[in-house]
Design a protein around this motif. Structure first.
Motif, PDB file in Angstrom:
ATOM      1  N   SER A  82       0.999  -1.240  -0.144  1.00 48.15           N
ATOM      2  CA  SER A  82       0.176  -0.228   0.309  1.00 48.15           C
ATOM      3  C   SER A  82       1.152   1.425   0.006  1.00 48.15           C
ATOM      4  N   VAL A  83       0.523   1.648  -1.156  1.00 43.61           N
ATOM      5  CA  VAL A  83       1.429   3.061  -1.362  1.00 43.61           C
ATOM      6  C   VAL A  83       1.063   4.204  -0.175  1.00 43.61           C
ATOM      7  N   GLN A  84      -0.575   4.345   0.370  1.00 43.24           N
ATOM      8  CA  GLN A  84      -1.194   5.406   1.269  1.00 43.24           C
ATOM      9  C   GLN A  84      -0.301   5.170   2.336  1.00 43.24           C
ATOM     10  N   ASP A  85      -0.852   3.372   2.882  1.00 44.95           N
ATOM     11  CA  ASP A  85       0.194   3.488   4.214  1.00 44.95           C
ATOM     12  C   ASP A  85       1.942   4.103   3.980  1.00 44.95           C
ATOM     13  N   ILE A  86       2.864   4.081   2.976  1.00 45.64           N
ATOM     14  CA  ILE A  86       3.542   3.906   2.912  1.00 45.64           C
ATOM     15  C   ILE A  86       4.008   5.503   3.380  1.00 45.64           C
ATOM     16  N   TYR A  87       3.235   6.625   2.916  1.00 49.28           N
ATOM     17  CA  TYR A  87       3.140   7.701   3.152  1.00 49.28           C
ATOM     18  C   TYR A  87       2.499   8.140   4.603  1.00 49.28           C
ATOM     19  N   GLN A  88       1.650   7.957   5.347  1.00 47.44           N
ATOM     20  CA  GLN A  88       0.724   7.872   5.686  1.00 47.44           C
ATOM     21  C   GLN A  88       1.825   7.683   6.860  1.00 47.44           C
ATOM     22  N   THR A  89       2.356   6.102   6.982  1.00 45.43           N
ATOM     23  CA  THR A  89       3.176   6.222   8.876  1.00 45.43           C
ATOM     24  C   THR A  89       4.865   6.947   7.931  1.00 45.43           C
ATOM     25  N   ASN A  90       4.895   7.086   7.228  1.00 46.69           N
ATOM     26  CA  ASN A  90       7.330   7.524   6.963  1.00 46.69           C
ATOM     27  C   ASN A  90       6.482   8.683   6.726  1.00 46.69           C
ATOM     28  N   LEU A  91       5.767   9.571   6.447  1.00 46.49           N
ATOM     29  CA  LEU A  91       5.838  11.113   6.420  1.00 46.49           C
ATOM     30  C   LEU A  91       4.516  12.169   7.561  1.00 46.49           C
ATOM     31  N   VAL A  92       3.769  11.394   7.379  1.00 47.05           N
ATOM     32  CA  VAL A  92       2.511  12.518   7.775  1.00 47.05           C
ATOM     33  C   VAL A  92       2.943  11.463   9.973  1.00 47.05           C
ATOM     34  N   GLY A  93       3.139  10.427  10.149  1.00 49.80           N
ATOM     35  CA  GLY A  93       3.221  10.116  11.193  1.00 49.80           C
ATOM     36  C   GLY A  93       4.849  10.876  12.127  1.00 49.80           C
ATOM     37  N   THR A  94       5.680  11.065  11.219  1.00 47.33           N
ATOM     38  CA  THR A  94       6.888  11.318  11.413  1.00 47.33           C
ATOM     39  C   THR A  94       6.963  13.283  11.799  1.00 47.33           C
ATOM     40  N   VAL A  95       6.178  13.767  10.795  1.00 49.65           N
ATOM     41  CA  VAL A  95       5.531  14.760  11.752  1.00 49.65           C
ATOM     42  C   VAL A  95       4.799  15.095  12.682  1.00 49.65           C
ATOM     43  N   ASN A  96       3.664  13.982  12.885  1.00 49.21           N
ATOM     44  CA  ASN A  96       3.091  13.866  13.656  1.00 49.21           C
ATOM     45  C   ASN A  96       3.764  14.556  14.916  1.00 49.21           C
ATOM     46  N   LEU A  97       4.587  13.388  15.194  1.00 54.03           N
ATOM     47  CA  LEU A  97       5.715  13.429  16.023  1.00 54.03           C
ATOM     48  C   LEU A  97       6.074  14.280  16.954  1.00 54.03           C
ATOM     49  N   LEU A  98       6.425  14.793  15.390  1.00 57.04           N
ATOM     50  CA  LEU A  98       7.555  15.991  15.473  1.00 57.04           C
ATOM     51  C   LEU A  98       6.986  17.280  16.484  1.00 57.04           C
ATOM     52  N   ASP A  99       5.911  17.583  15.904  1.00 52.36           N
ATOM     53  CA  ASP A  99       4.991  18.382  16.085  1.00 52.36           C
ATOM     54  C   ASP A  99       4.408  18.515  17.459  1.00 52.36           C
ATOM     55  N   ALA A 100       3.990  16.848  17.757  1.00 51.89           N
ATOM     56  CA  ALA A 100       3.918  16.867  19.259  1.00 51.89           C
ATOM     57  C   ALA A 100       4.908  16.909  20.230  1.00 51.89           C
ATOM     58  N   ILE A 101       6.401  16.405  19.615  1.00 52.75           N
ATOM     59  CA  ILE A 101       7.625  17.091  21.310  1.00 52.75           C
ATOM     60  C   ILE A 101       7.487  18.167  20.840  1.00 52.75           C
ATOM     61  N   LYS A 102       7.629  19.134  20.111  1.00 60.35           N
ATOM     62  CA  LYS A 102       7.856  21.329  20.052  1.00 60.35           C
ATOM     63  C   LYS A 102       6.431  21.758  21.075  1.00 60.35           C
ATOM     64  N   THR A 103       5.165  20.968  20.729  1.00 62.28           N
ATOM     65  CA  THR A 103       4.149  21.174  21.735  1.00 62.28           C
ATOM     66  C   THR A 103       4.284  20.811  22.943  1.00 62.28           C
ATOM     67  N   THR A 104       4.733  19.327  23.768  1.00 65.28           N
ATOM     68  CA  THR A 104       4.626  19.057  24.592  1.00 65.28           C
ATOM     69  C   THR A 104       6.122  18.683  25.867  1.00 65.28           C
ATOM     70  N   CYS A 105       6.905  18.578  24.979  1.00 63.74           N
ATOM     71  CA  CYS A 105       7.966  18.824  25.943  1.00 63.74           C
ATOM     72  C   CYS A 105       9.553  19.428  24.978  1.00 63.74           C
TER      73      CYS A 105
END
Length: 300
Positions: A82-105
Motif C-alpha cells: 500500500s503506497v498510501q500506508d507508506i506515506y501516512q506512516t513514514n511522512l505524516v506519522g513523523t510530522v505528527n511526532l515532531l510537532d507533538a514533541i515541540k508542543t509537549t516537551c
C-alpha cells in the motif's frame, strides 16, 4: 539522574536491539508500538500508539517526558503493498511526532529520526557520502526524502539527527527481507531458492552495531545533522550464497523469478561512514558479514 528514552516502533526488529543495549547503559526505556505486543522485559513501559493520530502521541509524550526520542516506527519494506500506508506512516506519522514533541516537551535533549540509504537511489557517486544528491527511485525512498525535509524545517525548534542506514540485518529480522530469506532457505535445506535481481550489491551492517551507533549519536553533542550508517563494503547476492554454503556445507540452487525482479532496482549501494566515525568514533564489533550470517543461522 536516569535519562528516559522514548522509542517508537519499539517492538520491531531495530527497536528490540536498541532496548537490549540501552538497558545495559542504564537508560530508562519507554516504547510505543502500533499494536501493543506482549510486555517486553527491556522496556519499563510500552504503549500502543498510532502515529497518524497526533493526540495519541501527545498524550504519551506528556506522561513520559523523555530526555531523548528515537523514532524508528516506519513501513520499512520497500515492496510494501500500500503506497498510501507508506506515506501516512513514514511522512505524516513523523510530522505528527515532531510537532507533538515541540508542543509537549520542547526541552527534549535529542531526537533521532531513522531515514534510509535508499534516499540516494542509483547514484553514480560511490562511495556515497552525506553530500551525495538524493535521488529516490521508489515510493518508500520518496517518503523518506519527504520526511527528511519535514525534519529539516523543524530543526530550528528541535535538536534533530537524521540517520541514513544502508542495509542491516541480524537475528529477529523478518524473513521477507533478503538476508533472512536466504538464511531461512539454508536452515530448511531448500533445494532451490527463487530471487529477483542477482546483480545487485548491497552494503550490510550488523544490527548490533547499528544499535550501538544510534545510542552513541543520541548521547553525542551534535544535532541538525545527517549521518550515513554503512559498512562501505558492497556484497552481491552470490557472495552471500557462497558465505552460507561455507557456513553450512550445503549447496543451494538459485533461480531468478521474474515476479521478484524490480525494473527500478538500485543496482549498487554502498557508502562512506567517515562523518559518523568522526563524531562517535569506532563503534563496530561485527565487521565480518559471514560472522553475522553464522549468528543468524545458529539462532532458533
Amino acid at each position: 539522574m536516569q535519562k528516559t528514552m522514548l522509542v517508537t516502533g519499539a517492538t520491531g526488529f531495530t527497536g528490540r536491539w536498541i532496548a537490549r543495549q540501552g538497558k545495559e547503559l542504564g537508560i530508562r526505556l519507554v516504547g510505543t508500538s502500533f499494536s501493543k505486543a506482549v510486555p517486553d522485559a527491556d522496556y519499563s513501559e510500552l504503549y500502543a500508539c498510532d502515529l497518524t493520530d497526533k493526540s495519541s502521541i501527545e498524550a504519551i509524550l506528556a506522561q513520559v517526558k523523555p530526555n531523548y526520542v528515537l523514532h524508528l516506527a516506519a513501513i520499512s519494506f520497500v515492496a510494501h503493498g500500500s503506497v498510501q500506508d507508506i506515506y501516512q506512516t513514514n511522512l505524516v506519522g513523523t510530522v505528527n511526532l515532531l510537532d507533538a514533541i515541540k508542543t509537549t516537551c520542547p526541552a527534549v535533549q535529542k531526537v533521532l529520526v531513522a531515514s534510509s540509504g535508499n534516499v540516494y537511489g542509483n547514484s553514480a557517486e560511490l562511495p556515497i557520502t552525506e553530500r551525495t544528491q538524493l535521488s529516490p527511485v521508489n515510493d518508500y525512498a520518496v517518503s523518506k526524502v519527504a520526511m527528511e525535509y519535514a525534519c529539516r524545517s523543524r530543526m530550528a525548534d528541535l535538536p534533530i539527527i537524521i540517520t541514513r542506514p544502508f542495509n542491516y540485518t541480524g537475528v529477529g529480522q523478518a524473513e521477507h527481507f533478503l538476508l533472512p530469506k536466504i538464511v531461512a532457505a539454508f536452515k530448511r535445506q531448500q533445494a532451490v531458492l527463487e530471487l529477483g535481481n542477482l546483480d545487485v550489491a548491497r552494503d550490510f551492517t550488523d544490527v548490533r552495531d547499528l544499535a550501538t551507533a544510534y545510542l552513541k549519536l543520541v548521547e553525542s553533542n551534535v544535532d541538525s545533522e545527517e549521518f550515513n550508517l554503512c559498512s562501505g563494503k558492497p556484497v552481491n547476492l552470490m557472495q552471500v550464497i557462497e558465505m552460507m554454503q561455507r557456513i553450512t556445507g550445503f549447496k543451494l540452487g538459485v533461480q531468478v523469478n521474474p515476479a521478484f525482479v524490480r525494473s527500478n532496482e538500485v543496482k549498487q549501494l554502498y557508502g562512506s561512514e567517515d562523518k559518523l566515525r568522526a563524531v562517535i568514533g569506532d563503534y563496530r564489533h561485527y565487521t565480518d558479514l559471514e560472522e553475522t550470517l553464522a549468528w543468524m543461522y545458529s539462532s532458533k
